[in-house]
Design a protein around this motif. Structure first.
Motif, PDB file in Angstrom:
ATOM      1  N   THR A  12      56.332  40.927  39.251  1.00  9.25           N
ATOM      2  CA  THR A  12      54.983  40.900  39.805  1.00  9.25           C
ATOM      3  C   THR A  12      54.321  42.261  39.619  1.00  9.25           C
ATOM      4  O   THR A  12      54.840  43.278  40.038  1.00  9.25           O
ATOM      5  CB  THR A  12      55.024  40.551  41.304  1.00  9.25           C
ATOM      6  OG1 THR A  12      55.694  39.315  41.468  1.00  9.25           O
ATOM      7  CG2 THR A  12      53.632  40.430  41.865  1.00  9.25           C
ATOM      8  N   SER A  13      53.155  42.252  38.979  1.00 11.14           N
ATOM      9  CA  SER A  13      52.426  43.500  38.773  1.00 11.14           C
ATOM     10  C   SER A  13      51.316  43.623  39.816  1.00 11.14           C
ATOM     11  O   SER A  13      50.992  42.673  40.524  1.00 11.14           O
ATOM     12  CB  SER A  13      51.829  43.542  37.370  1.00 11.14           C
ATOM     13  OG  SER A  13      50.803  42.572  37.252  1.00 11.14           O
ATOM     14  N   VAL A  15      48.176  43.895  39.285  1.00 11.36           N
ATOM     15  CA  VAL A  15      47.065  43.025  38.897  1.00 11.36           C
ATOM     16  C   VAL A  15      47.315  41.602  39.403  1.00 11.36           C
ATOM     17  O   VAL A  15      46.395  40.945  39.894  1.00 11.36           O
ATOM     18  CB  VAL A  15      46.875  43.043  37.363  1.00 11.36           C
ATOM     19  CG1 VAL A  15      45.841  42.029  36.936  1.00 11.36           C
ATOM     20  CG2 VAL A  15      46.499  44.431  36.896  1.00 11.36           C
ATOM     21  N   ASP A  16      48.549  41.123  39.296  1.00  9.95           N
ATOM     22  CA  ASP A  16      48.875  39.785  39.785  1.00  9.95           C
ATOM     23  C   ASP A  16      48.705  39.697  41.296  1.00  9.95           C
ATOM     24  O   ASP A  16      48.201  38.701  41.813  1.00  9.95           O
ATOM     25  CB  ASP A  16      50.309  39.409  39.417  1.00  9.95           C
ATOM     26  CG  ASP A  16      50.493  39.200  37.922  1.00  9.95           C
ATOM     27  OD1 ASP A  16      49.500  38.841  37.248  1.00  9.95           O
ATOM     28  OD2 ASP A  16      51.619  39.408  37.432  1.00  9.95           O
ATOM     29  N   VAL A  18      46.674  41.515  43.236  1.00  9.44           N
ATOM     30  CA  VAL A  18      45.248  41.542  43.549  1.00  9.44           C
ATOM     31  C   VAL A  18      44.602  40.202  43.207  1.00  9.44           C
ATOM     32  O   VAL A  18      43.777  39.685  43.954  1.00  9.44           O
ATOM     33  CB  VAL A  18      44.556  42.706  42.804  1.00  9.44           C
ATOM     34  CG1 VAL A  18      43.045  42.622  42.921  1.00  9.44           C
ATOM     35  CG2 VAL A  18      45.059  44.036  43.341  1.00  9.44           C
ATOM     36  N   ASP A  19      45.003  39.612  42.084  1.00 10.89           N
ATOM     37  CA  ASP A  19      44.475  38.310  41.685  1.00 10.89           C
ATOM     38  C   ASP A  19      44.816  37.245  42.726  1.00 10.89           C
ATOM     39  O   ASP A  19      43.974  36.415  43.074  1.00 10.89           O
ATOM     40  CB  ASP A  19      45.025  37.923  40.317  1.00 10.89           C
ATOM     41  CG  ASP A  19      44.409  36.645  39.791  1.00 10.89           C
ATOM     42  OD1 ASP A  19      43.168  36.534  39.837  1.00 10.89           O
ATOM     43  OD2 ASP A  19      45.169  35.763  39.333  1.00 10.89           O
ATOM     44  N   ARG A  20      46.017  37.260  43.245  1.00 12.34           N
ATOM     45  CA  ARG A  20      46.417  36.291  44.269  1.00 12.34           C
ATOM     46  C   ARG A  20      45.630  36.480  45.555  1.00 12.34           C
ATOM     47  O   ARG A  20      45.232  35.518  46.202  1.00 12.34           O
ATOM     48  CB  ARG A  20      47.910  36.412  44.564  1.00 12.34           C
ATOM     49  CG  ARG A  20      48.770  35.905  43.450  1.00 12.34           C
ATOM     50  CD  ARG A  20      50.227  36.057  43.791  1.00 12.34           C
ATOM     51  NE  ARG A  20      51.065  35.815  42.630  1.00 12.34           N
ATOM     52  CZ  ARG A  20      52.352  36.000  42.605  1.00 12.34           C
ATOM     53  NH1 ARG A  20      52.985  36.440  43.672  1.00 12.34           N
ATOM     54  NH2 ARG A  20      53.043  35.752  41.507  1.00 12.34           N
ATOM     55  N   ILE A  22      42.555  37.847  45.899  1.00 13.06           N
ATOM     56  CA  ILE A  22      41.167  37.464  45.699  1.00 13.06           C
ATOM     57  C   ILE A  22      41.034  35.955  45.554  1.00 13.06           C
ATOM     58  O   ILE A  22      40.060  35.366  46.020  1.00 13.06           O
ATOM     59  CB  ILE A  22      40.568  38.208  44.491  1.00 13.06           C
ATOM     60  CG1 ILE A  22      40.452  39.694  44.823  1.00 13.06           C
ATOM     61  CG2 ILE A  22      39.197  37.657  44.119  1.00 13.06           C
ATOM     62  CD1 ILE A  22      39.982  40.546  43.675  1.00 13.06           C
ATOM     63  N   ASP A  23      42.007  35.312  44.930  1.00  9.41           N
ATOM     64  CA  ASP A  23      41.951  33.858  44.751  1.00  9.41           C
ATOM     65  C   ASP A  23      41.914  33.148  46.102  1.00  9.41           C
ATOM     66  O   ASP A  23      41.232  32.148  46.261  1.00  9.41           O
ATOM     67  CB  ASP A  23      43.139  33.377  43.932  1.00  9.41           C
ATOM     68  CG  ASP A  23      43.008  31.918  43.548  1.00  9.41           C
ATOM     69  OD1 ASP A  23      41.891  31.519  43.129  1.00  9.41           O
ATOM     70  OD2 ASP A  23      44.001  31.177  43.677  1.00  9.41           O
ATOM     71  N   PRO A  52      36.619  34.372  44.818  1.00 11.47           N
ATOM     72  CA  PRO A  52      36.190  33.941  43.489  1.00 11.47           C
ATOM     73  C   PRO A  52      34.847  33.209  43.571  1.00 11.47           C
ATOM     74  O   PRO A  52      34.563  32.511  44.541  1.00 11.47           O
ATOM     75  CB  PRO A  52      37.310  33.020  43.014  1.00 11.47           C
ATOM     76  CG  PRO A  52      38.040  32.614  44.233  1.00 11.47           C
ATOM     77  CD  PRO A  52      37.834  33.687  45.241  1.00 11.47           C
TER      78      PRO A  52
END
Length: 65
Positions: A12-13, A15-16, A18-20, A22-23, A52
């Motif tokens: 898990t990075s 970016v992943d 933060v994406d989770r 925000i999603d 999103p």
């Protein structure tokens, strides 16, 4: 005694993560008060909503995501 690391955590990075966040939608809030000699002079309340675009509905539009 040995500690084993989970492979899911290694892959898990940032970016992943933060994406989770925000999603699903995130609300960040904070307050700042500037005072002088115990008298509050300036109050600043901050609220930030990260979500999103395809899940956000405008007030009064009647549409639900």
């Amino acid at each position: 005694m040995t500690l084993e690391r989970s492979p899911a955590l290694d892959e898990t990075s940032l970016v992943d993560l933060v994406d989770r966040l925000i999603d699903g939608g995130v609300v960040v809030g904070g307050d700042i008060v500037l005072s002088l000699a115990g008298v509050d002079l300036v109050y600043l309340g901050l609220r930030l909503v990260l979500a999103p675009a395809h899940r956000v509905s405008l007030p009064g539009s009647g549409k639900q995501p």
